[in-house]
Design a protein around this motif. Structure first.
Motif, short mmCIF file in Angstrom:
data_model
loop_
_atom_site.label_atom_id
_atom_site.label_comp_id
_atom_site.label_asym_id
_atom_site.label_seq_id
_atom_site.Cartn_x
_atom_site.Cartn_y
_atom_site.Cartn_z
N MET A 145 0.85 -1.20 0.00
CA MET A 145 0.00 0.00 0.00
C MET A 145 0.88 1.24 0.00
SD MET A 145 -2.89 1.18 2.77
CE MET A 145 -3.93 -0.22 2.39
N THR A 146 0.59 2.18 -0.88
CA THR A 146 1.38 3.42 -0.93
C THR A 146 0.89 4.40 0.12
OG1 THR A 146 -0.09 4.35 -2.60
CG2 THR A 146 1.83 3.15 -3.40
N SER A 147 1.82 5.21 0.64
CA SER A 147 1.47 6.23 1.62
C SER A 147 1.07 7.51 0.92
CB SER A 147 2.66 6.51 2.54
OG SER A 147 2.41 7.64 3.35
N ASN A 148 0.03 8.15 1.41
CA ASN A 148 -0.43 9.41 0.84
C ASN A 148 -0.24 10.56 1.82
OD1 ASN A 148 -1.40 10.57 -1.52
ND2 ASN A 148 -3.50 10.67 -0.78
N LEU A 149 0.54 10.33 2.88
CA LEU A 149 0.69 11.35 3.91
C LEU A 149 1.36 12.61 3.37
CD1 LEU A 149 1.73 9.37 7.12
CD2 LEU A 149 -0.39 10.63 6.75
N VAL A 150 2.48 12.45 2.69
CA VAL A 150 3.23 13.61 2.22
C VAL A 150 2.40 14.42 1.23
CG1 VAL A 150 5.26 14.35 0.91
CG2 VAL A 150 5.49 12.59 2.65
N HIS A 151 1.60 13.75 0.41
CA HIS A 151 0.78 14.46 -0.58
C HIS A 151 -0.29 15.31 0.08
CE1 HIS A 151 2.89 12.65 -3.81
NE2 HIS A 151 2.42 11.43 -3.61
N HIS A 152 -0.57 15.06 1.34
CA HIS A 152 -1.51 15.91 2.08
C HIS A 152 -0.78 16.91 2.97
CE1 HIS A 152 -4.45 12.74 1.00
NE2 HIS A 152 -5.30 13.75 1.02
N GLY A 153 0.55 16.96 2.87
CA GLY A 153 1.32 17.91 3.66
C GLY A 153 1.50 17.51 5.10
N LEU A 197 2.07 18.87 -2.04
CA LEU A 197 0.69 19.29 -1.82
C LEU A 197 -0.02 19.49 -3.15
CD1 LEU A 197 1.22 21.82 1.08
CD2 LEU A 197 -0.20 19.78 1.18
N GLY A 198 -1.27 19.06 -3.22
CA GLY A 198 -2.03 19.16 -4.45
C GLY A 198 -1.69 18.08 -5.44
N ASN A 199 -0.78 17.20 -5.07
CA ASN A 199 -0.41 16.08 -5.92
C ASN A 199 -0.95 14.81 -5.28
OD1 ASN A 199 0.72 14.85 -8.13
ND2 ASN A 199 2.74 14.64 -7.20
N GLY A 200 -0.69 13.67 -5.90
CA GLY A 200 -1.15 12.40 -5.35
C GLY A 200 -1.20 11.35 -6.43
N VAL A 201 -1.54 10.15 -6.04
CA VAL A 201 -1.62 9.03 -6.98
C VAL A 201 -3.03 8.97 -7.55
CG1 VAL A 201 -1.41 6.53 -7.23
CG2 VAL A 201 0.16 7.78 -5.72
N ASP A 202 -3.13 8.95 -8.87
CA ASP A 202 -4.43 8.86 -9.52
C ASP A 202 -5.02 7.48 -9.29
OD1 ASP A 202 -6.54 9.74 -11.31
OD2 ASP A 202 -5.68 8.35 -12.76
N ALA A 203 -6.22 7.44 -8.72
CA ALA A 203 -6.83 6.16 -8.33
C ALA A 203 -7.10 5.26 -9.52
CB ALA A 203 -8.13 6.44 -7.58
N GLU A 204 -7.40 5.82 -10.68
CA GLU A 204 -7.76 4.99 -11.83
C GLU A 204 -6.56 4.39 -12.53
OE1 GLU A 204 -10.28 5.31 -16.03
OE2 GLU A 204 -10.22 6.99 -14.64
N THR A 205 -5.50 5.20 -12.71
CA THR A 205 -4.36 4.75 -13.52
C THR A 205 -3.11 4.44 -12.71
OG1 THR A 205 -3.52 6.99 -13.87
CG2 THR A 205 -5.20 6.17 -15.42
N GLY A 206 -3.04 4.94 -11.47
CA GLY A 206 -1.83 4.78 -10.69
C GLY A 206 -0.77 5.82 -11.01
N ALA A 207 -1.08 6.77 -11.90
CA ALA A 207 -0.13 7.83 -12.25
C ALA A 207 0.20 8.63 -10.99
CB ALA A 207 -0.73 8.74 -13.31
N ILE A 208 1.46 9.05 -10.87
CA ILE A 208 1.87 9.80 -9.69
C ILE A 208 1.76 11.31 -9.91
CG2 ILE A 208 3.35 7.96 -8.86
CD1 ILE A 208 5.76 9.65 -9.81
N ARG A 209 1.07 11.70 -10.95
CA ARG A 209 0.71 13.09 -11.20
C ARG A 209 -0.79 13.17 -11.38
NH1 ARG A 209 4.45 16.48 -9.40
NH2 ARG A 209 6.48 16.22 -10.37
#
Length: 406
Positions: free
Chosen positions: A1-9, A26-38
């Motif tokens: 499982m990837t961490s999303n903590l940093v993407h929420h600041g 901030l304002g970035n994250g992993v796209d739920a549909e494709t897994g893209a990191i932008r």
């Protein structure tokens, strides 16, 4: 499982994250549909409705409904900016002027009074000096806000807003944000600060008492000269009003593509600002040493009358005084234009915060001329120092002076 903590600041160990880290994540994250990191650009102007849409508030900005009500790319950028400005919330609109107009028309009503800086961006000047009084019955007073006593003297029983721009465009006058906030709050008014010339890297007005922080995202936060946008960072109760009034019902929404471009550009904001700050200070010092130069206005110079205030307001040890300066040559109208025509690296164009340096000659007939300090009355330049090699910029100035016969 990837961490999303940093993407929420959010810090992973209790130590606050730095400005650069937050600018990137901030304002970035992993796209739920494709897994893209932008985050993708979501260009849809309408979104699927639930089975029974009959109880939907069609003016709501809380859910994906219609792009004018709000869209994902806008919200990603808003999350970042609220954190960087250290405010509860932020709303992003189509331009910096849209952000100014949204602030004024949301917090001011007929019969209210506003105090504002005597040197502001021309659209803010026209809104407050002409459009709001003539069309909406809002009273306004223009003051030299670089002396806080002038703000205090202009306060009336119906004053609801004090609006300052610091450093001021284009004279680079600086206002003491803490002093202005104290005066506004004692009068029961709000303080709004146009922070465009600083960006949140250099100064965070909310930390100094400002209620509302306005940024033209077109400038430093975007940084690439290819997208328009404006932001209002403040309390959620105010952003909710702005979204309902100005975004949904006036239609001042930013496009998904522009929001995406600005979010992309913002990740390098701290790196770019360090270079803008350093190069502008070096160029200002060089100009100050030249006999052809009548005056230089830049808050980073010790000769600037408000240097100490500007230095006291810096947000962090590696902050600086921005990339914009003003200067005048000891020549006539045509001499100023000849100088610009001989520049090779610096481009003659409006705006600021770009990767390239931009210069504009402001002549003797500007509509705000009567509000400028005396040294500005013979014509002057606003120079927005870019990211080129500093030595190339200095040599370009020297070469142009010689080529213009000055």
């Amino acid at each position: 499982m990837t961490s999303n903590l940093v993407h929420h600041g959010e810090s992973f160990d209790g130590t606050p994250l730095g400005f650069a880290t937050k600018s990137i994540h901030l304002g970035n994250g992993v796209d739920a549909e494709t897994g893209a990191i932008r985050r993708p650009i979501t260009l849809a102007n309408a979104y699927a409705l639930p089975y029974d849409p009959s109880d939907i508030n069609w003016s709501s900005s809380d859910t994906n409904l219609y792009a004018r009500n709000g869209h994902p790319n806008q919200r990603y950028l808003e999350t970042k900016l609220a954190n960087l400005e250290n405010t509860e919330d932020a709303v992003v609109l189509a331009s910096g002027v849209a952000a100014l107009a949204a602030t004024f028309t949301t917090v001011l009503n007929r019969g209210d009074h506003a105090v504002f800086s005597d040197t502001t961006y021309v659209a803010a000047y026209r809104l407050l000096n002409q459009i709001l009084p003539e069309k909406y019955g809002i009273e306004t007073s223009i003051v030299d806000s670089s002396d806080a006593r002038n703000i205090a003297n202009a306060i009336r029983p119906n004053t609801k807003l004090v609006h300052i721009e610091t450093p001021a465009n284009p004279t680079l006058k600086v206002t003491d944000i803490e002093a202005a906030a104290t005066i506004a709050h004692e009068a029961g008014a709000l303080l709004s600060v146009d922070n465009t010339f600083n960006s949140p890297f250099n100064v965070r007005p909310a930390d100094l008492g400002a209620d509302i922080v306005i940024e033209s995202l077109t400038k430093y936060i975007n940084g690439h000269g290819d997208a328009l946008g404006g932001a209002i960072a403040t309390r959620k109760e105010i952003t909710d009003q702005i979204r309902f009034t100005y975004q949904v019902n006036y239609g001042g929404i930013i496009s998904p593509f522009n929001a995406w471009l600005i979010n992309r550009g913002s990740v390098t904001l701290p790196l770019r600002m360090k270079q803008h700050n350093a190069s502008a200070l070096a160029v200002a010092k060089h100009l100050e040493s030249l006999p052809q130069v009548r005056f230089v206005a830049y808050p980073g110079l010790e000769s600037h009358p408000h240097h100490e205030v500007a230095a006291r307001q810096l947000a962090r040890p590696d902050a600086g005084f921005g990339g914009v300066l003003a200067f005048g040559l000891d020549t006539d109208h045509d001499g100023h234009n000849r100088f610009v025509s001989k520049l090779n690296v610096i481009t003659s164009a409006v705006s600021l915060g770009h990767d390239e340096s931009l210069i504009v000659f402001l002549g003797e007939d500007d509509e705000r001329q009567y509000l400028y300090p005396q040294e500005f009355h013979r014509g002057f330049f606003r120079l927005a120092v870019g990211l080129e090699d500093t030595d190339d910029l200095i040599r370009d100035i020297d070469h142009a002076l010689a080529g213009a016969g000055l």
